[in-house]
Scaffold this active site. Structure first.
Site, PDB file in Angstrom:
ATOM      1  N   LYS A 198       0.889  -1.218  -0.103  1.00  0.00           N
ATOM      2  CA  LYS A 198       0.071   0.011   0.003  1.00  0.00           C
ATOM      3  C   LYS A 198       0.757   1.341   0.025  1.00  0.00           C
ATOM      4  O   LYS A 198       1.663   1.672   0.887  1.00  0.00           O
ATOM      5  CB  LYS A 198      -0.964   0.136   1.293  1.00  0.00           C
ATOM      6  CG  LYS A 198      -1.880   1.289   1.158  1.00  0.00           C
ATOM      7  CD  LYS A 198      -2.403   1.495   2.505  1.00  0.00           C
ATOM      8  CE  LYS A 198      -1.685   2.718   3.271  1.00  0.00           C
ATOM      9  NZ  LYS A 198      -2.137   3.968   2.362  1.00  0.00           N
ATOM     10  N   GLU A 214      10.756   1.339   9.759  1.00  0.00           N
ATOM     11  CA  GLU A 214      11.625   2.688   9.512  1.00  0.00           C
ATOM     12  C   GLU A 214      10.878   3.790   9.866  1.00  0.00           C
ATOM     13  O   GLU A 214       9.801   4.493   8.955  1.00  0.00           O
ATOM     14  CB  GLU A 214      11.987   2.673   7.803  1.00  0.00           C
ATOM     15  CG  GLU A 214      12.851   1.312   7.609  1.00  0.00           C
ATOM     16  CD  GLU A 214      14.140   1.140   8.409  1.00  0.00           C
ATOM     17  OE1 GLU A 214      14.523   2.262   8.770  1.00  0.00           O
ATOM     18  OE2 GLU A 214      14.684   0.096   8.330  1.00  0.00           O
ATOM     19  N   CYS A 250      13.485  11.748   5.665  1.00  0.00           N
ATOM     20  CA  CYS A 250      13.581  11.280   6.837  1.00  0.00           C
ATOM     21  C   CYS A 250      15.181  11.713   7.531  1.00  0.00           C
ATOM     22  O   CYS A 250      15.404  11.590   8.589  1.00  0.00           O
ATOM     23  CB  CYS A 250      13.273   9.861   7.216  1.00  0.00           C
ATOM     24  SG  CYS A 250      13.897   8.822   6.150  1.00  0.00           S
ATOM     25  N   GLU A 253       9.705  16.189  15.390  1.00  0.00           N
ATOM     26  CA  GLU A 253       9.897  16.213  13.847  1.00  0.00           C
ATOM     27  C   GLU A 253       8.873  17.167  13.195  1.00  0.00           C
ATOM     28  O   GLU A 253       7.624  16.892  13.359  1.00  0.00           O
ATOM     29  CB  GLU A 253       9.723  14.879  13.313  1.00  0.00           C
ATOM     30  CG  GLU A 253      10.062  14.626  11.801  1.00  0.00           C
ATOM     31  CD  GLU A 253       9.831  13.042  11.393  1.00  0.00           C
ATOM     32  OE1 GLU A 253       8.739  12.629  11.667  1.00  0.00           O
ATOM     33  OE2 GLU A 253      10.906  12.739  10.476  1.00  0.00           O
TER      34      GLU A 253
HETATM   35  P1  NDP Z   1       2.454   7.852   8.070  1.00  0.00           P
HETATM   36  O1  NDP Z   1       2.983   7.397   9.151  1.00  0.00           O
HETATM   37  O2  NDP Z   1       1.413   8.759   8.444  1.00  0.00           O
HETATM   38  O3  NDP Z   1       2.154   7.099   6.919  1.00  0.00           O
HETATM   39  C1  NDP Z   1       3.216   6.084   6.460  1.00  0.00           C
HETATM   40  C2  NDP Z   1       2.110   5.025   5.790  1.00  0.00           C
HETATM   41  O4  NDP Z   1       1.148   4.443   6.631  1.00  0.00           O
HETATM   42  C3  NDP Z   1       1.219   5.565   4.799  1.00  0.00           C
HETATM   43  O5  NDP Z   1       0.969   4.621   3.608  1.00  0.00           O
HETATM   44  C4  NDP Z   1      -0.168   5.649   5.480  1.00  0.00           C
HETATM   45  O6  NDP Z   1      -1.363   5.636   4.679  1.00  0.00           O
HETATM   46  C5  NDP Z   1       0.095   4.330   6.365  1.00  0.00           C
HETATM   47  N1  NDP Z   1      -0.715   4.180   7.816  1.00  0.00           N
HETATM   48  C6  NDP Z   1      -1.266   4.973   8.227  1.00  0.00           C
HETATM   49  N2  NDP Z   1      -1.784   4.599   9.323  1.00  0.00           N
HETATM   50  C7  NDP Z   1      -1.886   3.371   9.389  1.00  0.00           C
HETATM   51  C8  NDP Z   1      -2.371   2.097  10.255  1.00  0.00           C
HETATM   52  N3  NDP Z   1      -3.085   2.370  10.913  1.00  0.00           N
HETATM   53  N4  NDP Z   1      -1.946   1.091   9.573  1.00  0.00           N
HETATM   54  C9  NDP Z   1      -1.287   0.712   8.544  1.00  0.00           C
HETATM   55  N5  NDP Z   1      -0.872   1.588   7.674  1.00  0.00           N
HETATM   56  C10 NDP Z   1      -1.098   2.993   8.246  1.00  0.00           C
HETATM   57  O7  NDP Z   1       3.687   8.692   7.677  1.00  0.00           O
HETATM   58  P2  NDP Z   1       3.678   9.919   6.394  1.00  0.00           P
HETATM   59  O8  NDP Z   1       3.241   9.294   5.239  1.00  0.00           O
HETATM   60  O9  NDP Z   1       3.166  11.214   6.897  1.00  0.00           O
HETATM   61  O10 NDP Z   1       5.494   9.900   6.261  1.00  0.00           O
HETATM   62  C11 NDP Z   1       6.162  10.676   6.904  1.00  0.00           C
HETATM   63  C12 NDP Z   1       7.017  10.006   7.893  1.00  0.00           C
HETATM   64  O11 NDP Z   1       7.585   9.115   7.460  1.00  0.00           O
HETATM   65  C13 NDP Z   1       8.002  10.835   8.702  1.00  0.00           C
HETATM   66  O12 NDP Z   1       7.659  10.478  10.304  1.00  0.00           O
HETATM   67  C14 NDP Z   1       9.153  10.450   8.202  1.00  0.00           C
HETATM   68  O13 NDP Z   1      10.362  10.654   9.125  1.00  0.00           O
HETATM   69  C15 NDP Z   1       8.806   8.803   7.827  1.00  0.00           C
HETATM   70  N6  NDP Z   1       9.981   8.384   7.324  1.00  0.00           N
HETATM   71  C16 NDP Z   1      10.684   7.544   7.604  1.00  0.00           C
HETATM   72  C17 NDP Z   1      11.729   7.097   6.761  1.00  0.00           C
HETATM   73  C18 NDP Z   1      12.871   6.192   7.274  1.00  0.00           C
HETATM   74  O14 NDP Z   1      13.423   5.270   6.449  1.00  0.00           O
HETATM   75  N7  NDP Z   1      13.066   5.969   8.582  1.00  0.00           N
HETATM   76  C19 NDP Z   1      11.796   7.409   5.396  1.00  0.00           C
HETATM   77  C20 NDP Z   1      10.923   8.124   5.000  1.00  0.00           C
HETATM   78  C21 NDP Z   1       9.944   8.655   5.828  1.00  0.00           C
HETATM   79  P3  NDP Z   1      -2.014   6.955   4.414  1.00  0.00           P
HETATM   80  O15 NDP Z   1      -0.755   7.888   3.809  1.00  0.00           O
HETATM   81  O16 NDP Z   1      -2.633   6.698   3.116  1.00  0.00           O
HETATM   82  O17 NDP Z   1      -2.751   7.523   5.587  1.00  0.00           O
END
Ligand code: NDP
Length: 479
Positions: A173, A248, A282, A383
């Site tokens: 997803k 991650e 990130c 963050e």
């Molecule tokens: P989110 O945690 O909001 O979302 C990440 C993914 O998880 C999306 O596909 C989201 O769907 C999905 N999701 C949300 N809630 C759930 C749930 N309850 N169960 C399963 N899946 C769920 O993060 P963001 O998209 O806002 O991304 C930004 C964050 O990602 C920042 O904190 C950043 O630091 C981190 N990040 C970390 C990296 C790493 O390698 N450590 C690299 C890049 C980013 P939807 O968007 O459709 O709600």
């Protein structure tokens, strides 16, 4: 345009026929609809993946590798189309999507196509006992891959490629905010001859579609990249089912600058490590600590460079800072600028929304530098994930080490110095999964990638990813 789910090699509407609008961040317009998939869609994806698993897990490594290489080539030959889609969906400059995001998605498949042919397991001879142990590395079955919006195809493929290379079938997803390139990837997988059901892509909200993947009792592992609070929720949901988890998560990375660094190199890279991809990486170094003797010079030069960065439409080749990904995210980032002011921070440059001519409803923000007097303020601890950095001076090595480590995150750290002993001391003591010295975001895909503390659990990259997506089984033979 309506994006569809990709299940068993077919494109299909969500079973509920429920849709979510997809926004273009550079203009604020709705330009498409994406499936609001339910548990039933995830169940259908699971059936397809499970059916495909027996055959795919028995496919020779040469054959898997050949298909992955074909996907890699097709991503490359669709560079323009994919980059345009990524830029429109995410708001990032088109040149950046062309130079980084899409080439890296192609590299991810190429890398794991090759890595799987070199992946080996151990054997141990039990000397004196006439026995030999060997370890099988078997695929897990059906696994879930969930990725965020900041580097959409880049991170989506970073999970899918090792998962299928290792013989698993996948339900993936993308973020509902940036689904477009995942949709286009599905077409490419069909063209490359990836057997039906090996990769299934289900679009929708995290809280419903994502949640259904994590809750599915038969999905054996979840590889997740996203925010820390989502990671906590996923861990809580998946742990009672004993799923394997790779998380991650967020970061609040220090960028530590000593006076003996190569100044020009440091300055140019620091502009990039602060504001690349609108600061929505990130790994961005959002807390900049500068040795006191260099502080005033750095401050003047850094402000001068940052004010030159053009905020503009993603398709404009002069644009250095594009649109933030969504209205909600823009508001969140702006709220931190207000918090900084309330906390006594000084906005040295930036801090305002930008109206780009012809795209006045787009989500643009000036790159922002905030001078802080304490590392303990919220803008230095939480963050923000946007084009906002803090700067502050330090005098002693121990002091900066303490400030660098005094956050709940531990993803990456950047160090600028030419002192070898200091480099060795600090790289041992910095609490981070990745330390860059005199560089930033230089990646070799063989290296372990991930964070410590609230930045995550587990490592991706190289053989670490193949280990995650396989289960070791020891066989002991007495002879
Ligand atoms: P989110 O945690 O909001 O979302 C990440 C993914 O998880 C999306 O596909 C989201 O769907 C999905 N999701 C949300 N809630 C759930 C749930 N309850 N169960 C399963 N899946 C769920 O993060 P963001 O998209 O806002 O991304 C930004 C964050 O990602 C920042 O904190 C950043 O630091 C981190 N990040 C970390 C990296 C790493 O390698 N450590 C690299 C890049 C980013 P939807 O968007 O459709 O709600």
């Amino acid at each position: 345009m309506h994006i569809q789910n990709f299940i068993n090699g077919n494109f299909q509407n969500p079973l509920s026929n429920d849709w979510i609008p997809n926004y273009n961040p550079s203009s604020g317009d709705v330009y498409g609809q994406i499936p609001n998939s339910s548990k039933e869609d995830v169940d259908a994806a699971y059936e397809a993946a499970n059916l495909a698993f027996n055959r795919w897990s028995q496919t020779t490594l040469e054959e898997r590798s050949r298909i992955l290489l074909k996907i890699s080539e097709l991503i490359e030959s669709n560079l323009d189309r994919l980059a345009k889609a990524e830029s429109k969906d995410n708001g990032k400059p088109l040149w950046l999507a062309k130079a980084i995001d899409i080439p890296r998605a192609s590299s991810n498949f190429r890398f794991f196509a090759n890595a799987i042919t070199q992946f080996a397991s151990e054997s141990h001879e039990s000397i004196g006992q006439n026995a030999i142990n060997y370890t099988l590395r078997q695929p897990l079955g059906v696994v879930g891959c969930i990725s965020p919006w900041n580097l959409p195809l880049y991170l989506f493929t970073w999970k899918i490629a090792p998962a299928i290379a290792a013989g698993n079938c996948v339900i993936a997803k993308p973020s509902e905010v940036t689904p477009m390139t995942a949709y286009l990837l599905a077409e490419i997988c069909n063209e490359a001859g990836l057997p039906k059901g090996v990769l299934n892509i289900v679009h929708g909200l995290g809280t419903t579609t994502g949640q259904a993947i994590v809750e599915h009792s038969e999905i054996k592992a979840i590889s997740f990249t996203g925010g820390t609070s989502t990671g906590v929720h996923i861990a809580r949901t998946a742990a009672p089912m004993f799923k394997k988890l790779s998380l991650e998560l967020g970061g609040k990375n220090p960028n530590i600058i000593f006076a003996d660094c190569d100044y020009e190199d440091m300055l140019t890279t620091t502009v990039r490590s602060s504001f690349a991809n609108q600061g929505q990486i990130c790994l961005c170094g959002s807390r900049i600590f500068i040795e006191a003797s260099l502080y005033e010079k750095f401050k003047i030069d850094f402000i001068a460079r940052v004010t030159q960065l053009k905020v503009g439409h993603p398709s404009d080749t002069e644009t250095k800072v594009g649109a933030l990904v969504s209205k909600q995210h823009l508001e969140k980032v702006m709220s931190y600028i207000d918090i900084a002011k309330e906390e006594g921070g000084i906005v040295l440059t930036g801090g305002n929304k930008v109206k780009v001519k012809g795209y006045e409803n787009g989500y643009y923000l000036e790159p922002t530098i905030i001078e802080v007097t304490t590392d303990e303020c919220r803008v230095n601890q939480e963050e923000i994930f946007g084009p906002v950095v803090t700067i502050m001076p330090f005098t002693l090595e121990d002091q900066v080490l303490d400030m660098a480590n005094k956050v709940k995150y531990g993803l990456s750290a950047t160090l600028w110095t030419n002192d070898l002993k200091r480099t060795m001391r600090l790289s041992h003591k910095l609490q981070a999964g990745i330390v860059w010295v005199n560089t930033w975001l230089m990646r070799d895909l063989r290296t372990p990638f991930g964070g410590v503390k609230n930045s995550g659990v587990g490592r991706e990259g190289g053989f670490e990813a193949l280990r995650f997506f396989t289960e070791p089984k020891n066989v002991c033979i007495k002879y």
